[in-house]
Design an enzyme around this catalytic site. Structure first.
Site, PDB file in Angstrom:
ATOM      1  N   PRO A   1       0.838  -1.196   0.000  1.00 48.80           N
ATOM      2  CG  PRO A   1       0.104  -0.971   2.201  1.00 48.80           C
ATOM      3  CD  PRO A   1       0.777  -1.932   1.270  1.00 48.80           C
TER       4      PRO A   1
ATOM      5  N   GLY B   1       0.251   5.487  -0.444  1.00 48.83           N
ATOM      6  CA  GLY B   1      -0.677   6.586  -0.703  1.00 48.83           C
ATOM      7  C   GLY B   1      -0.176   7.473  -1.829  1.00 48.83           C
TER       8      GLY B   1
ATOM      9  CG  HIS C   1       5.755   2.951   6.759  1.00 42.16           C
ATOM     10  ND1 HIS C   1       4.546   2.611   7.289  1.00 42.16           N
ATOM     11  CD2 HIS C   1       5.485   3.920   5.842  1.00 42.16           C
ATOM     12  CE1 HIS C   1       3.582   3.348   6.732  1.00 42.16           C
ATOM     13  NE2 HIS C   1       4.130   4.149   5.837  1.00 42.16           N
TER      14      HIS C   1
ATOM     15  CB  SER D   1      11.081  -2.674   4.701  1.00 35.59           C
ATOM     16  OG  SER D   1       9.836  -2.126   5.161  1.00 35.59           O
TER      17      SER D   1
ATOM     18  NE  ARG E   1      14.163  -0.839  -3.599  1.00 34.60           N
ATOM     19  CZ  ARG E   1      13.281  -0.810  -2.609  1.00 34.60           C
ATOM     20  NH1 ARG E   1      12.461  -1.839  -2.391  1.00 34.60           N
ATOM     21  NH2 ARG E   1      13.175   0.234  -1.811  1.00 34.60           N
TER      22      ARG E   1
HETATM   23  C1  FNR Z   1       4.322   3.961   1.615  1.00 36.68           C
HETATM   24  N1  FNR Z   1       3.961   3.014   2.575  1.00 36.68           N
HETATM   25  C2  FNR Z   1       2.675   3.021   3.069  1.00 36.68           C
HETATM   26  N2  FNR Z   1       2.262   2.026   3.914  1.00 36.68           N
HETATM   27  C3  FNR Z   1       0.992   1.982   4.360  1.00 36.68           C
HETATM   28  O1  FNR Z   1       0.648   1.067   5.108  1.00 36.68           O
HETATM   29  N3  FNR Z   1       0.106   2.951   3.987  1.00 36.68           N
HETATM   30  C4  FNR Z   1       0.436   3.968   3.170  1.00 36.68           C
HETATM   31  O2  FNR Z   1      -0.389   4.814   2.824  1.00 36.68           O
HETATM   32  C5  FNR Z   1       1.771   4.031   2.700  1.00 36.68           C
HETATM   33  N4  FNR Z   1       2.181   5.050   1.889  1.00 36.68           N
HETATM   34  C6  FNR Z   1       3.415   5.003   1.294  1.00 36.68           C
HETATM   35  C7  FNR Z   1       3.770   5.955   0.354  1.00 36.68           C
HETATM   36  C8  FNR Z   1       4.998   5.893  -0.304  1.00 36.68           C
HETATM   37  C9  FNR Z   1       5.341   6.925  -1.321  1.00 36.68           C
HETATM   38  C10 FNR Z   1       5.887   4.817  -0.003  1.00 36.68           C
HETATM   39  C11 FNR Z   1       7.203   4.683  -0.726  1.00 36.68           C
HETATM   40  C12 FNR Z   1       5.549   3.891   0.939  1.00 36.68           C
HETATM   41  C13 FNR Z   1       4.887   1.946   2.963  1.00 36.68           C
HETATM   42  C14 FNR Z   1       4.773   0.736   2.046  1.00 36.68           C
HETATM   43  O3  FNR Z   1       3.561   0.065   2.210  1.00 36.68           O
HETATM   44  C15 FNR Z   1       5.886  -0.283   2.306  1.00 36.68           C
HETATM   45  O4  FNR Z   1       5.886  -0.651   3.664  1.00 36.68           O
HETATM   46  C16 FNR Z   1       7.270   0.210   1.945  1.00 36.68           C
HETATM   47  O5  FNR Z   1       7.253   1.035   0.800  1.00 36.68           O
HETATM   48  C17 FNR Z   1       8.173  -0.993   1.692  1.00 36.68           C
HETATM   49  O6  FNR Z   1       9.475  -0.612   1.472  1.00 36.68           O
HETATM   50  P1  FNR Z   1      10.135  -0.451   0.014  1.00 36.68           P
HETATM   51  O7  FNR Z   1       9.687  -1.618  -0.842  1.00 36.68           O
HETATM   52  O8  FNR Z   1       9.651   0.856  -0.517  1.00 36.68           O
HETATM   53  O9  FNR Z   1      11.580  -0.468   0.336  1.00 36.68           O
END
Ligand code: FNR
Length: 390
Positions: A90, A92, A283, A315, A318
Site C-alpha cells: 500500500p 498513498g 515502512h 521494506s 528489489r
Molecule cells: C508507503 N507506505 C505506506 N504504507 C501503508 O501502510 N500505507 C500507506 O499509505 C503508505 N504510503 C506510502 C507511500 C509511499 C510513497 C511509499 C514509498 C511507501 C509503505 C509501504 O507500504 C511499504 O511498507 C514500503 O514502501 C516498503 O518498502 P520499500 O519496498 O519501498 O523499500
C-alpha cells in the site's frame, strides 16, 4: 526455462532492467518534490539503507544437476490466489508518480496475477480502483481513523467493493521526520493529495462540515482547508492497542493482517489478539530512523509466530533473489513499495507491468537455480550468512 528470454526484447526495452537504473529513470521522470516524497526516508536514511544492505549479507547456496520440472511460483494467502508471492504494498498518493495512479497499478497487478493492497491514503477512491480491475483479487490497507463511524464506513465500503482482506497499518501514528520532504517544502496531504477515500465518504463530509465531497477540492481553498484540518485531526487513532483487533473483527469477517511489526513478542501478542497474518515491515524506513533492517526482524518473528499465521515481509525488496531470501527466512510472501511507484513513474500501467514481469522472471530463475520448483520448499538451508566486511 529461459526466463530472461521471456522479458528479452530485441534492441532493448524503453524501461530499465536494473533497480538503480529504474530509480534514476523515475527521478528524471518526476518533479523533485514528487520524487523526494516517494524516495524519501526518515532522518539520515539509515533505516532505509539498512533495509537494502541486509539482503547483501545473505548468500544463496545453489544446487547443481537438479531434475528440471516447470517452476510453479503460485501461492495462496489468506484465501487469495497469487501468481507469485509478491504483492503491491500500500502506498498513498500514487498520483504523484503518474495521473493513472492506483487504477493503472490495479490493472498491472491484474495482468501479472498479483495482489494490490490499496492504501487508505490512495489518490483514487477504493470503489474506483476496484472498478479498474473488477476480476482481480485485492486487499485494503486500513489506516484506522479516530472516528468510529468513519472507521466502520471504510471497512464496510472495502467489503462491498470486493476487497478480500484488511491490512491494518500499525506503525504510522505520526508522519516520520523526513528532511527531504521538509526541504522540498511539499507535504502532499496538506495540499489535498491522498484524501480521496475520505472525500468520497459522507461521514467525512459531516466531520469536516462539507456539504458534499469531490476531489476538485484542490482548487477550492475554503473546502481544502476544512478537509485537510479534519484529516489531520482524525487520520490516526493513537489509542489503538492489540485489543482493538477484536473490535475490527466484530466489524468484518475478512482476514486481518497487521502491518509494521518488527518485535517478535509483539507479533505473538497480535496473533493471540486475533491477527490472521503479520507483516514484518518498517515502512521502507520512512517512519523511524536508526532502525533495524526489516530483514533482520523476519526470522525472529517467524520463529515466535511458529506457523500459527502467515508472515509477510516488506521494506527493501528489489529483486527476484531478494524475494527468494525473504521466503527462505520464513516469509510467505513479500510486498514491494517504491519499485512499483518507480515503474508507474516511468511508464504508467506498462511500467508497473514491466517491474512485475522482471521480478517474476528473476524469481523463477533464482528458484530454479537454487534447485526448487515451488515456493514452499525454500528454507534457511538455502542461505549462508556472508562474512562481514572490514
Ligand atoms: C508507503 N507506505 C505506506 N504504507 C501503508 O501502510 N500505507 C500507506 O499509505 C503508505 N504510503 C506510502 C507511500 C509511499 C510513497 C511509499 C514509498 C511507501 C509503505 C509501504 O507500504 C511499504 O511498507 C514500503 O514502501 C516498503 O518498502 P520499500 O519496498 O519501498 O523499500
Amino acid at each position: 526455462g529461459n526466463y530472461q528470454g521471456q522479458v528479452f526484447k530485441e534492441g532493448g526495452s524503453r524501461f530499465p532492467f536494473g533497480v538503480t537504473e529504474l530509480e534514476e529513470a523515475a527521478r528524471r521522470a518526476l518533479s523533485t518534490r514528487s520524487f523526494d516524497y516517494i524516495a524519501g526516508a526518515a532522518g539520515r536514511g539509515l533505516t532505509a539503507a539498512a533495509n537494502l544492505d541486509a539482503f547483501a549479507r545473505w548468500g544463496l547456496r545453489y544446487r547443481v544437476l537438479r531434475e528440471g520440472t516447470a517452476v510453479d511460483t503460485s501461492v495462496r494467502l489468506l484465501g487469495t490466489p497469487m501468481s507469485m508471492p509478491v504483492l503491491l504494498a500500500p502506498a498513498g498518493v500514487a498520483d504523484l508518480a503518474d495521473p493513472g495512479a492506483e487504477c493503472a497499478a490495479a490493472r498491472a497487478a491484474a495482468e501479472a496475477g498479483v495482489t494490490q493492497v490499496l492504501s487508505t491514503s490512495a489518490s483514487t477512491s477504493l470503489e474506483q480502483v476496484a472498478q479498474a480491475a473488477p476480476e482481480a483479487p485485492k486487499w485494503f490497507q486500513f489506516a484506522w481513523p479516530d472516528d468510529e463511524k468513519l472507521a466502520r464506513s471504510f471497512i464496510a465500503r472495502a467489503e462491498a467493493a470486493g476487497y478480500s482482506a484488511i491490512m491494518l497499518m500499525g506503525d504510522c501514528y505520526t508522519a516520520g521526520w523526513r528532511p527531504r520532504e521538509l526541504a522540498a517544502g511539499f507535504s502532499p496531504f496538506q495540499h489535498g493529495y491522498g484524501l480521496d477515500n475520505y472525500l468520497s465518504d459522507p461521514r467525512f463530509w459531516e466531520l469536516a462540515g462539507l456539504s458534499h465531497g469531490g476531489t476538485d477540492i484542490r482548487n477550492d481553498p475554503a473546502r481544502l482547508e476544512k478537509a485537510v484540518a479534519t484529516w489531520n485531526r482524525i487520520f490516526t487513532k493513537p489509542s489503538l492497542t492489540p485489543a482493538d483487533l477484536s473490535v475490527l473483527r466484530s466489524w468484518t469477517k475478512l482476514p486481518i493482517a497487521v502491518k509494521g511489526v518488527c518485535r517478535p513478542e509483539e507479533a505473538a501478542q497480535l496473533v493471540d489478539a486475533g491477527a490472521d497474518a503479520i507483516v514484518v515491515s518498517n515502512h521502507g524506513g520512512r517512519q523511524l530512523d536508526s532502525g533495524v533492517a526489516a530483514l533482520d526482524c523476519l526470522a525472529p518473528v517467524v520463529a515466535e509466530v511458529a506457523g500459527r499465521v502467515p508472515v509477510l515481509f516488506d521494506s527493501g525488496v528489489r529483486t527476484g533473489t531478494d524475494v527468494l531470501i525473504a521466503l527462505a527466512l520464513g516469509a510467505s510472501a513479500v510486498m514491494i513499495g517504491r519499485p512499483w511507484l518507480y515503474g508507474l513513474a516511468v511508464g504508467g500501467q506498462a511500467g508497473v507491468e514491466h517491474v512485475l514481469r522482471c521480478l517474476q522472471a528473476e524469481f523463477n530463475d533464482a528458484l530454479e537455480l537454487t534447485g526448487h520448483h515451488r515456493c514452499d520448499t525454500l528454507s534457511a538451508a538455502d542461505l549462508t550468512p556472508l562474512p562481514a566486511h572490514g
